[in-house]
Design a protein around this motif. Structure first.
Motif, PDB file in Angstrom:
ATOM      1  N   CYS A  74       2.471  -0.694   5.153  1.00  0.00           N
ATOM      2  CA  CYS A  74       0.967  -0.427   5.292  1.00  0.00           C
ATOM      3  C   CYS A  74       0.780   0.948   5.551  1.00  0.00           C
ATOM      4  CB  CYS A  74       0.209  -1.428   6.477  1.00  0.00           C
ATOM      5  SG  CYS A  74      -1.245  -1.129   6.896  1.00  0.00           S
ATOM      6  N   SER A  75      -0.260   1.542   4.828  1.00  0.00           N
ATOM      7  CA  SER A  75      -0.412   3.013   5.014  1.00  0.00           C
ATOM      8  C   SER A  75      -1.525   3.429   6.218  1.00  0.00           C
ATOM      9  CB  SER A  75      -0.966   3.673   3.891  1.00  0.00           C
ATOM     10  OG  SER A  75      -2.484   3.319   3.532  1.00  0.00           O
ATOM     11  N   MET A  76      -1.573   4.544   6.673  1.00  0.00           N
ATOM     12  CA  MET A  76      -2.611   4.660   7.839  1.00  0.00           C
ATOM     13  C   MET A  76      -3.925   4.388   7.034  1.00  0.00           C
ATOM     14  SD  MET A  76      -0.911   5.050  10.315  1.00  0.00           S
ATOM     15  CE  MET A  76       0.515   4.205   9.865  1.00  0.00           C
ATOM     16  N   LYS A  77      -4.103   4.683   5.838  1.00  0.00           N
ATOM     17  CA  LYS A  77      -5.353   4.658   5.213  1.00  0.00           C
ATOM     18  C   LYS A  77      -5.822   3.232   5.258  1.00  0.00           C
ATOM     19  CE  LYS A  77      -7.860   4.189   1.111  1.00  0.00           C
ATOM     20  NZ  LYS A  77      -7.615   3.614  -0.340  1.00  0.00           N
ATOM     21  N   THR A  78      -4.814   2.461   4.668  1.00  0.00           N
ATOM     22  CA  THR A  78      -5.289   1.118   4.643  1.00  0.00           C
ATOM     23  C   THR A  78      -5.336   0.450   6.053  1.00  0.00           C
ATOM     24  OG1 THR A  78      -4.260   0.278   2.576  1.00  0.00           O
ATOM     25  CG2 THR A  78      -3.888  -1.134   4.198  1.00  0.00           C
ATOM     26  N   LEU A  79      -4.557   0.777   7.122  1.00  0.00           N
ATOM     27  CA  LEU A  79      -4.948   0.503   8.435  1.00  0.00           C
ATOM     28  C   LEU A  79      -6.087   0.964   8.887  1.00  0.00           C
ATOM     29  CD1 LEU A  79      -3.756  -0.251  11.408  1.00  0.00           C
ATOM     30  CD2 LEU A  79      -3.143   2.016  11.547  1.00  0.00           C
TER      31      LEU A  79
ATOM     32  N   SER B  12       0.662  -1.223   0.030  1.00  0.00           N
ATOM     33  CA  SER B  12       0.124  -0.032  -0.110  1.00  0.00           C
ATOM     34  C   SER B  12       0.911   1.249  -0.066  1.00  0.00           C
ATOM     35  CB  SER B  12      -1.019  -0.219   0.996  1.00  0.00           C
ATOM     36  OG  SER B  12      -0.168   0.125   2.518  1.00  0.00           O
ATOM     37  N   GLY B  13       0.307   2.418   0.075  1.00  0.00           N
ATOM     38  CA  GLY B  13       1.087   3.542  -0.293  1.00  0.00           C
ATOM     39  C   GLY B  13       1.817   4.468   0.645  1.00  0.00           C
ATOM     40  N   GLY B  14       1.924   3.701   1.645  1.00  0.00           N
ATOM     41  CA  GLY B  14       2.926   4.328   2.820  1.00  0.00           C
ATOM     42  C   GLY B  14       4.375   4.529   2.017  1.00  0.00           C
ATOM     43  N   SER B  15       5.240   5.666   2.427  1.00  0.00           N
ATOM     44  CA  SER B  15       6.547   5.511   2.281  1.00  0.00           C
ATOM     45  C   SER B  15       7.254   4.202   2.752  1.00  0.00           C
ATOM     46  CB  SER B  15       7.317   6.772   2.887  1.00  0.00           C
ATOM     47  OG  SER B  15       8.531   7.127   2.255  1.00  0.00           O
ATOM     48  N   GLY B  16       8.379   4.267   1.880  1.00  0.00           N
ATOM     49  CA  GLY B  16       9.236   2.703   1.883  1.00  0.00           C
ATOM     50  C   GLY B  16       8.607   1.456   1.262  1.00  0.00           C
TER      51      GLY B  16
ATOM     52  N   ARG C  59       3.950   2.354   8.458  1.00  0.00           N
ATOM     53  CA  ARG C  59       4.942   3.634   8.110  1.00  0.00           C
ATOM     54  C   ARG C  59       4.150   5.031   8.334  1.00  0.00           C
ATOM     55  NH1 ARG C  59       8.386   7.592   8.011  1.00  0.00           N
ATOM     56  NH2 ARG C  59       6.302   8.624   6.942  1.00  0.00           N
ATOM     57  N   GLU C  60       4.385   5.768   9.473  1.00  0.00           N
ATOM     58  CA  GLU C  60       3.989   6.951   9.401  1.00  0.00           C
ATOM     59  C   GLU C  60       4.847   7.702  10.642  1.00  0.00           C
ATOM     60  OE1 GLU C  60       3.701   9.899   8.222  1.00  0.00           O
ATOM     61  OE2 GLU C  60       1.913   9.256   7.235  1.00  0.00           O
ATOM     62  N   THR C  61       5.086   8.866  10.708  1.00  0.00           N
ATOM     63  CA  THR C  61       5.742   9.424  11.957  1.00  0.00           C
ATOM     64  C   THR C  61       5.469  11.093  11.696  1.00  0.00           C
ATOM     65  OG1 THR C  61       7.207   9.428  13.477  1.00  0.00           O
ATOM     66  CG2 THR C  61       8.003   9.946  11.298  1.00  0.00           C
TER      67      THR C  61
ATOM     68  N   LYS D 289       2.055   4.474  -7.167  1.00  0.00           N
ATOM     69  CA  LYS D 289       2.672   5.878  -7.297  1.00  0.00           C
ATOM     70  C   LYS D 289       4.184   6.015  -6.211  1.00  0.00           C
ATOM     71  CE  LYS D 289       0.378   9.260  -8.392  1.00  0.00           C
ATOM     72  NZ  LYS D 289      -0.843  10.094  -8.410  1.00  0.00           N
ATOM     73  N   THR D 290       3.976   5.575  -5.188  1.00  0.00           N
ATOM     74  CA  THR D 290       5.220   5.549  -4.151  1.00  0.00           C
ATOM     75  C   THR D 290       6.365   4.731  -4.843  1.00  0.00           C
ATOM     76  OG1 THR D 290       4.626   3.978  -2.688  1.00  0.00           O
ATOM     77  CG2 THR D 290       3.988   6.128  -2.160  1.00  0.00           C
ATOM     78  N   LEU D 291       6.093   3.743  -5.665  1.00  0.00           N
ATOM     79  CA  LEU D 291       7.210   2.860  -6.330  1.00  0.00           C
ATOM     80  C   LEU D 291       8.046   3.812  -7.202  1.00  0.00           C
ATOM     81  CD1 LEU D 291       8.378  -0.016  -6.300  1.00  0.00           C
ATOM     82  CD2 LEU D 291       7.014  -0.003  -8.684  1.00  0.00           C
TER      83      LEU D 291
HETATM   84  C1  LIG Z   1       5.559   9.781  -1.601  1.00  0.00           C
HETATM   85  C2  LIG Z   1       4.364   9.350  -0.746  1.00  0.00           C
HETATM   86  C3  LIG Z   1       4.763   9.052   0.422  1.00  0.00           C
HETATM   87  C4  LIG Z   1       3.696   8.629   1.264  1.00  0.00           C
HETATM   88  N1  LIG Z   1       4.017   8.327   2.607  1.00  0.00           N
HETATM   89  C5  LIG Z   1       2.948   7.868   3.579  1.00  0.00           C
HETATM   90  C6  LIG Z   1       3.535   7.220   4.560  1.00  0.00           C
HETATM   91  O1  LIG Z   1       4.404   6.946   4.906  1.00  0.00           O
HETATM   92  N2  LIG Z   1       2.332   6.809   5.466  1.00  0.00           N
HETATM   93  C7  LIG Z   1       0.885   6.937   5.168  1.00  0.00           C
HETATM   94  O2  LIG Z   1       0.313   6.493   5.912  1.00  0.00           O
HETATM   95  N3  LIG Z   1       0.562   7.457   3.875  1.00  0.00           N
HETATM   96  C8  LIG Z   1       1.605   8.013   3.089  1.00  0.00           C
HETATM   97  N4  LIG Z   1       1.337   8.545   1.896  1.00  0.00           N
HETATM   98  C9  LIG Z   1      -0.268   8.839   1.530  1.00  0.00           C
HETATM   99  C10 LIG Z   1      -0.786   7.761   1.233  1.00  0.00           C
HETATM  100  O3  LIG Z   1      -0.295   7.124   0.095  1.00  0.00           O
HETATM  101  C11 LIG Z   1      -2.510   7.918   0.928  1.00  0.00           C
HETATM  102  O4  LIG Z   1      -2.826   8.132   2.145  1.00  0.00           O
HETATM  103  C12 LIG Z   1      -3.165   6.817   0.109  1.00  0.00           C
HETATM  104  O5  LIG Z   1      -4.509   7.242  -0.236  1.00  0.00           O
HETATM  105  C13 LIG Z   1      -2.961   5.545   0.700  1.00  0.00           C
HETATM  106  O6  LIG Z   1      -3.732   4.595  -0.173  1.00  0.00           O
HETATM  107  P1  LIG Z   1      -3.685   2.997   0.225  1.00  0.00           P
HETATM  108  O7  LIG Z   1      -3.560   2.546   1.547  1.00  0.00           O
HETATM  109  O8  LIG Z   1      -4.881   2.340  -0.792  1.00  0.00           O
HETATM  110  O9  LIG Z   1      -2.346   2.630  -0.606  1.00  0.00           O
HETATM  111  C14 LIG Z   1       2.251   8.831   0.912  1.00  0.00           C
HETATM  112  C15 LIG Z   1       2.030   9.098  -0.285  1.00  0.00           C
HETATM  113  C16 LIG Z   1       2.955   9.592  -1.040  1.00  0.00           C
HETATM  114  C17 LIG Z   1       2.417   9.992  -2.461  1.00  0.00           C
END
Ligand SMILES: Cc1cc2nc3c(=O)[nH]c(=O)nc-3n(C[C@H](O)[C@H](O)[C@H](O)COP(=O)(O)O)c2cc1C
Length: 187
Positions: free
Chosen positions: A85-90, A8-12, A121-123, A40-42
């Motif tokens: 794992c992004s905070m949104k997916t969490l 998912s879209g967390g950094s890392g 991954r968030e801080t 996108k983050t990839l």
């Molecule tokens: C470069 C980049 C870094 C991001 N880093 C984080 C992160 O570390 N933690 C986080 O929770 N969301 C981060 N986000 C935001 C998530 O990508 C965003 O909330 C997204 O809607 C998550 O969708 P998904 O959970 O469906 O992948 C980042 C977004 C971008 C573009």
């Protein structure tokens, strides 16, 4: 062994890439679900292409393909890892809001009482993130944040990735040699 792997879209995102590489090296079957934000983050964070990462997995499913095998508990697996794992997916997992295949597969993993490991991954963390972690943990998920350790004297980013990936494999009972284990302080 057969695992569902959610990116998912967390950094890392590189943690997820390394995890898929290691599963392939160890002969573990990986069933990959890649969110749009992770793709996108990839591109933003690495030089990998989406197709290079997908080629590391045994099978790949579209995140919108809600009828794919991991959406059912009858598709037997040994667990699921969301890395990163992004905070949104969490939030989706903690609230049971399964509106994509990754969230549905995580929901299924919990209801079938299989291991679900979330490499968050968030801080810093806000209270919503912390409450969602608590809810997910109470439902049976393992909260394994991407939180680098330094006791193994990492020299490279790969050392840091291998430590995190190795910790996840430890949770799943998979043998590996990704980092040197702590044996006590040297005299
Ligand atoms: C470069 C980049 C870094 C991001 N880093 C984080 C992160 O570390 N933690 C986080 O929770 N969301 C981060 N986000 C935001 C998530 O990508 C965003 O909330 C997204 O809607 C998550 O969708 P998904 O959970 O469906 O992948 C980042 C977004 C971008 C573009």
């Amino acid at each position: 062994m057969k695992l569902v792997v959610g990116l998912s879209g967390g950094s890392g995102i590189i943690y997820g890439v390394r995890f898929l590489e290691v599963l392939r090296e160890l002969g573990v079957e990986s069933h990959l679900i890649f969110t749009a934000a992770a793709k996108k983050t990839l591109v933003l964070e690495t030089d990998y292409t989406v197709s290079q990462v997908e080629s590391l997995a045994t099978r790949v499913y579209g995140v919108g393909d809600i009828a794919a095998p991991p959406s059912s508990g009858s598709f037997k697996t040994d667990g699921m890892v969301v890395i990163p794992c992004s905070m949104k997916t969490l939030a989706g997992i903690a609230s049971g809001y399964s509106d994509n295949l990754l969230l549905r597969a995580a929901d299924v993993t919990l209801k079938e009482r299989r291991p679900l490991i979330l490499v968050l991954r968030e801080t810093p963390l806000n209270i919503i993130h912390i409450q969602n972690m608590l809810r997910a943990a109470q439902a049976g998920a393992v909260i394994a944040p991407a939180m680098p350790a330094f006791y193994h004297r990492p020299k490279t980013i790969e050392d840091l990735l291998n430590h995190q990936v190795g910790k996840v494999l430890d949770l799943l009972g998979v043998e590996h040699n990704l980092f040197e284990r702590w044996k006590g302080a040297k005299q």
